[in-house]
Design a protein around this motif. Structure first.
Motif, PDB file in Angstrom:
ATOM      1  N   HIS A 217      -9.177   1.966  -7.572  1.00 34.71           N
ATOM      2  CA  HIS A 217      -8.566   0.555  -7.954  1.00 34.71           C
ATOM      3  C   HIS A 217      -8.420  -0.115  -6.152  1.00 34.71           C
ATOM      4  O   HIS A 217      -7.990   0.630  -5.590  1.00 34.71           O
ATOM      5  CB  HIS A 217      -7.388   0.544  -8.619  1.00 34.71           C
TER       6      HIS A 217
ATOM      7  N   LEU B 140      -6.140  -2.773  -4.877  1.00 32.51           N
ATOM      8  CA  LEU B 140      -4.976  -3.607  -4.926  1.00 32.51           C
ATOM      9  C   LEU B 140      -4.022  -3.852  -3.620  1.00 32.51           C
ATOM     10  O   LEU B 140      -4.218  -2.772  -2.640  1.00 32.51           O
ATOM     11  CB  LEU B 140      -4.263  -3.143  -6.226  1.00 32.51           C
ATOM     12  N   ASP B 141      -3.156  -4.767  -3.829  1.00 30.42           N
ATOM     13  CA  ASP B 141      -2.040  -4.805  -2.806  1.00 30.42           C
ATOM     14  C   ASP B 141      -0.883  -4.430  -3.590  1.00 30.42           C
ATOM     15  O   ASP B 141      -0.634  -4.984  -4.332  1.00 30.42           O
ATOM     16  CB  ASP B 141      -2.080  -6.253  -2.127  1.00 30.42           C
ATOM     17  N   ILE B 142      -0.430  -2.976  -3.136  1.00 30.60           N
ATOM     18  CA  ILE B 142       0.718  -2.815  -3.601  1.00 30.60           C
ATOM     19  C   ILE B 142       2.098  -3.634  -3.735  1.00 30.60           C
ATOM     20  O   ILE B 142       2.903  -3.260  -4.565  1.00 30.60           O
ATOM     21  CB  ILE B 142       1.017  -1.191  -3.345  1.00 30.60           C
TER      22      ILE B 142
ATOM     23  N   GLU C 183       1.963  -6.444  -4.239  1.00 31.76           N
ATOM     24  CA  GLU C 183       1.758  -7.752  -5.260  1.00 31.76           C
ATOM     25  C   GLU C 183       2.663  -7.510  -6.504  1.00 31.76           C
ATOM     26  O   GLU C 183       2.483  -6.222  -6.973  1.00 31.76           O
ATOM     27  CB  GLU C 183       0.300  -8.026  -5.693  1.00 31.76           C
TER      28      GLU C 183
ATOM     29  N   ALA D 282       1.546  -5.063  -9.215  1.00 31.82           N
ATOM     30  CA  ALA D 282       0.195  -4.289  -9.225  1.00 31.82           C
ATOM     31  C   ALA D 282       0.558  -2.761  -9.485  1.00 31.82           C
ATOM     32  O   ALA D 282      -0.431  -1.906  -9.774  1.00 31.82           O
ATOM     33  CB  ALA D 282       0.040  -4.453  -7.472  1.00 31.82           C
TER      34      ALA D 282
END
Lengths: 331, 331
Positions: free
Chosen positions: A55, A57-59, A61, A64
């Motif tokens: 994945h 992603l920006d933790i 966000e 998330a």
């Protein structure tokens, strides 16, 4: 078992993923599923295409972290962070990712715990940056958290949340204060601590390196392999034996810059150490003077965490991994 | 100057407001405006109708803190908190008010600093609950933060934020770890620490009181007046002399329960101390055994913070404030 690694594209996270995949087991149980997440695409370990999901992603966000918690993993390794220099340069980003991201992950685990009662082991990468000078030459386990950077502040807050969420029974957390990693792979960078690695890594491939401090500077270190062992050991350890103090200063190999150079010369010869150029830098000297020379790490040792044995071994392991010594130093 | 007190309806906040109003000055400057906020309506000090505004708000609500920061106060006293028992019973509420509320206040100050460069002194009420057993009999200033409650965790996080926001130059913060307040006003309550006050306050008005622990239990205390002095002193202190460690363990009057009772007998006679009924309670004994008997508070003393001199004085001050000794004890 099902394992999540957040920060799985980083230096330690990627090694940890490869190691777990190679072992195929953790804590004596087969690994069925490996879930790797990072801000950049993590690599799928060899032969794991069917059992590994990745994945990007920006933790930091909102939301998330939720899917990872909802999947009820047995172990969550949380290594994702904005590093020290960037967290200092971008205040909002550092707090958003390092504090809000960590809290959101822990809250997602808490919410899943409320739904299903699931209690995962959570291993959190903290840092010796939670300590700030002045401190004794060897920092005891019960020393105050007085960080002098926003990164250290965010890691210290993560530690406090981890301990409280664990005490509440939402998760079973272990926080690891890692020593400085050496030998870091890659190319020389501008990080103040870079020279500790540069003066070994570059000469080992026949390249020159700059030493900005004197040879009597002492610090403590973990090889990338030792760091991976720390995470694996933390995943396996009995939570009851840890007690309520869930954040642990890890033991490092204590060494001076002179010790590093002597080991380099023993392993790779005087041709290698001759590639180190002394260029004193007052700014770096000042920054490094504010760092802890060592930690006592009594609790970690009692819990079975082990430091590297010698810089000779660290250098040999680095050479075994990277292949050759480079033309200049191979004679 | 303009002063904000958040938590101005609480036991210490209300006293602080009255004291500042009575003095009319702080740090040698006239007070032009007193802004009082709390979750319940704060009282306007006598004669301050024109110079005092009151606000009823929940500091944990988004945006609640902004107007106070935008008004560019010289000093912000932040005492608002969900107390220990409620923060333990209601996890989400404790984190929302004690962590999110504190962070929102500090962020509002940071944003005003970015707009105008304004740097207020912020005095934050922390707690010895940031420490958790085991600890030495007298906790040193550089002891680890290992809270064993969610309240203590939230206060420790507030301390870390305060230190980092101060280091960054957004505000000029001082965090105060207050001793246990004694004699607390009001009626006996179910708090585990209540008996320390009950065994003095109730006999002083001729009422019986229950002592659930043995007389050799030692703890450390501040009278409500001493607590107010701590806040005033923290508002006046030179930030440069404090250095980067902005959170300070305050000195208390160290005393055993037996010392309390002896002082009661000296001031109010044996009729008063005869009103104390021994009813050992294993639960309370166990809770109290986990508390710090004392803190070293070396830094606080060096910075000019002073503990109460004696329990005799504390009792006399309480009597002077509350009026009479009560019929049974007045003879």
């Amino acid at each position: 078992m099902k394992i999540v690694i957040i920060g799985a594209a980083g230096m330690i996270g990627a090694r940890l993923a490869r190691r777990i995949a190679a072992d195929g087991r953790l804590n004596g149980r087969d690994v069925e599923r490996l879930i790797l997440a990072d801000a950049v695409p993590p690599s799928v370990p060899d032969g794991w295409d069917d059992r590994c999901e990745t994945h990007v992603l920006d933790i930091g966000e909102p939301g998330a972290a939720e899917p990872f918690a909802k999947g009820r993993p047995d172990v969550v390794f949380h290594l994702a962070a904005i590093v020290s220099g960037e967290a200092e340069a971008d205040f909002a980003k550092g707090y958003r990712v390092n504090l809000d991201g960590t809290r959101a992950l822990f809250d997602a685990i808490r919410e899943e715990n409320a739904r299903s009662g699931h209690v995962p082991r959570v291993v959190f990468a903290s840092s010796i940056a939670v300590f700030g000078a002045p401190f004794p030459a060897s920092i005891p386990d019960d020393f105050a958290l007085t960080p002098l950077t926003s990164y250290g502040t965010q890691k210290a807050i993560g530690e406090l949340l981890l301990a409280d969420y664990t005490r509440r029974g939402f998760m079973d957390g272990i926080g690891l204060r890692l020593p400085t990693i050496c030998i870091r792979p890659g190319r020389p960078n501008k990080a103040a601590s870079g020279f500790f690695s540069n003066i070994l890594r570059e000469p080992l491939r026949g390249e020159p390196a700059v030493l900005p401090v004197s040879e009597d500077v002492r610090h403590f270190f973990a090889s990338p392999s030792a760091a991976v062992e720390f995470f694996l050991h933390a995943a396996a350890i009995d939570g009851a034996s840890v007690g309520p103090r869930r954040n642990i200063s890890l033991p490092g190999l204590s060494a001076t810059v002179g010790d590093e150079i002597a080991a380099l010369e023993r392993v790779a010869g005087p041709e290698a150490s001759a590639l180190i150029r002394r260029e004193p830098d007052e700014t770096i000297r000042g920054i490094v003077a504010g760092w802890a020379p060592d930690v006592e790490a009594s609790r970690a040792r009692a819990l079975g965490f082990r430091a590297d044995a010698s810089f000779d071994d660290i250098i040999r392991a680095h050479l075994a991994e990277t292949g050759s010594m480079g033309s200049d130093a191979s004679g």
